[in-house]
Design a protein around this motif. Sequence first.
Motif, PDB file in Angstrom:
ATOM      1  N   LEU A  91      11.585  15.183   3.965  1.00 46.85           N
ATOM      2  CA  LEU A  91      11.746  15.580   2.570  1.00 46.85           C
ATOM      3  C   LEU A  91      13.184  15.459   2.094  1.00 46.85           C
ATOM      4  CD1 LEU A  91       9.482  18.755   2.349  1.00 46.85           C
ATOM      5  CD2 LEU A  91       9.145  16.587   1.147  1.00 46.85           C
ATOM      6  N   ASP A  92      14.116  15.317   3.017  1.00 48.94           N
ATOM      7  CA  ASP A  92      15.536  15.381   2.673  1.00 48.94           C
ATOM      8  C   ASP A  92      16.224  14.067   3.012  1.00 48.94           C
ATOM      9  OD1 ASP A  92      17.881  16.524   1.763  1.00 48.94           O
ATOM     10  OD2 ASP A  92      18.389  17.396   3.711  1.00 48.94           O
ATOM     11  N   VAL A  93      15.759  12.969   2.410  1.00 48.06           N
ATOM     12  CA  VAL A  93      16.433  11.690   2.651  1.00 48.06           C
ATOM     13  C   VAL A  93      17.755  11.685   1.895  1.00 48.06           C
ATOM     14  CG1 VAL A  93      14.279  10.442   3.035  1.00 48.06           C
ATOM     15  CG2 VAL A  93      15.237  10.551   0.741  1.00 48.06           C
ATOM     16  N   PRO A  94      18.778  11.048   2.426  1.00 44.35           N
ATOM     17  CA  PRO A  94      20.094  11.063   1.768  1.00 44.35           C
ATOM     18  C   PRO A  94      20.094  10.237   0.490  1.00 44.35           C
ATOM     19  CG  PRO A  94      20.106   9.624   3.690  1.00 44.35           C
ATOM     20  CD  PRO A  94      18.795  10.341   3.720  1.00 44.35           C
ATOM     21  N   VAL A 135       9.505  -0.012  10.511  1.00 44.31           N
ATOM     22  CA  VAL A 135       9.335   1.387  10.929  1.00 44.31           C
ATOM     23  C   VAL A 135       9.287   2.341   9.741  1.00 44.31           C
ATOM     24  CG1 VAL A 135      10.392   0.984  13.180  1.00 44.31           C
ATOM     25  CG2 VAL A 135      11.835   1.756  11.284  1.00 44.31           C
ATOM     26  N   LEU A 136       9.531   1.832   8.528  1.00 42.88           N
ATOM     27  CA  LEU A 136       9.578   2.697   7.344  1.00 42.88           C
ATOM     28  C   LEU A 136       8.333   3.574   7.166  1.00 42.88           C
ATOM     29  CD1 LEU A 136      11.188   3.453   4.771  1.00 42.88           C
ATOM     30  CD2 LEU A 136       9.915   1.632   3.594  1.00 42.88           C
ATOM     31  N   LEU A 180      10.008   5.192  -1.248  1.00 38.03           N
ATOM     32  CA  LEU A 180      10.479   6.489  -0.766  1.00 38.03           C
ATOM     33  C   LEU A 180       9.729   7.638  -1.431  1.00 38.03           C
ATOM     34  CD1 LEU A 180      14.313   5.751  -0.682  1.00 38.03           C
ATOM     35  CD2 LEU A 180      12.825   6.143   1.291  1.00 38.03           C
ATOM     36  N   ALA A 181       9.427   7.508  -2.724  1.00 36.09           N
ATOM     37  CA  ALA A 181       8.687   8.567  -3.419  1.00 36.09           C
ATOM     38  C   ALA A 181       7.308   8.748  -2.810  1.00 36.09           C
ATOM     39  CB  ALA A 181       8.579   8.228  -4.908  1.00 36.09           C
ATOM     40  N   PRO A 191       0.800  -1.229   0.000  1.00 32.73           N
ATOM     41  CA  PRO A 191       0.000   0.000   0.000  1.00 32.73           C
ATOM     42  C   PRO A 191       0.834   1.281   0.000  1.00 32.73           C
ATOM     43  CG  PRO A 191      -0.850  -1.583   1.597  1.00 32.73           C
ATOM     44  CD  PRO A 191       0.476  -2.096   1.152  1.00 32.73           C
ATOM     45  N   MET A 192       2.123   1.161   0.283  1.00 31.82           N
ATOM     46  CA  MET A 192       2.988   2.328   0.359  1.00 31.82           C
ATOM     47  C   MET A 192       3.803   2.521  -0.906  1.00 31.82           C
ATOM     48  SD  MET A 192       4.168   1.415   4.216  1.00 31.82           S
ATOM     49  CE  MET A 192       2.902   0.755   5.311  1.00 31.82           C
TER      50      MET A 192
END
Length: 211
Positions: free
Chosen positions: A153-156, A146-147, A185-186, A30-31
């Motif tokens: 907004l600023d993931v490495p 936990v994701l 992640l998007a 779902p994510m």
Amino acid sequence: MLIKGYDYGPLLAGEPLMPRPGFWSNYLMPMCGDGTGAEPPTPEWFGDDGADSDAMSEVLFDPAHWPVFRVLAEDGSGVVVVHRNLPGEYGIDYLLTHPGRSCAQQTASWEGSLSGSGLTWLELIRIADSPADEGVEDPAARLLLVLPLLDDLDVPESAPARLGAALVETGAPQHSARNTAERLLAHLTAKSLHDPTWASPLSGSQGPPRG
């Protein structure tokens, strides 16, 4: 199973369900939506097939049993994930535990999107990599559990590779894991409200309310 501070539902330890086929596709598919009309996610992205996923969904979403997954450090701090299987009101609740608190504190819920206070990518990595002697001990599985709390907004630039490696370790095909990680992640960062000046809920702050 009892969680002090969370007095709902017939709770039971969910960790034994995690190695079973269909678990990760149910939890993470779902994510993966990105709202762009791109290829829809399938159980195969996570190393499952449709039959596995359907069979596991009957277990995970059973109103008579609410699976609980503990992502704890040795001192008892961390995140507890609860599948809230109310009839017609399914969701996932995320609770924070801290050795200085007597009760678990609900920080967020997932019902198609995150509501509540999330965490930064670096906070999730610290939780995933913390040594544990109970609950979920594998760092890859800890990160994936936990994701959904990701609110950053600023993931490495290293995030897709780390997440892709975690997916492969839990059974996802290596050739597509990077793409799956990028889709996750998007989706999770598309509506992030995190501001670096906000206090982390790990410090006891609930952060600003979400709209």
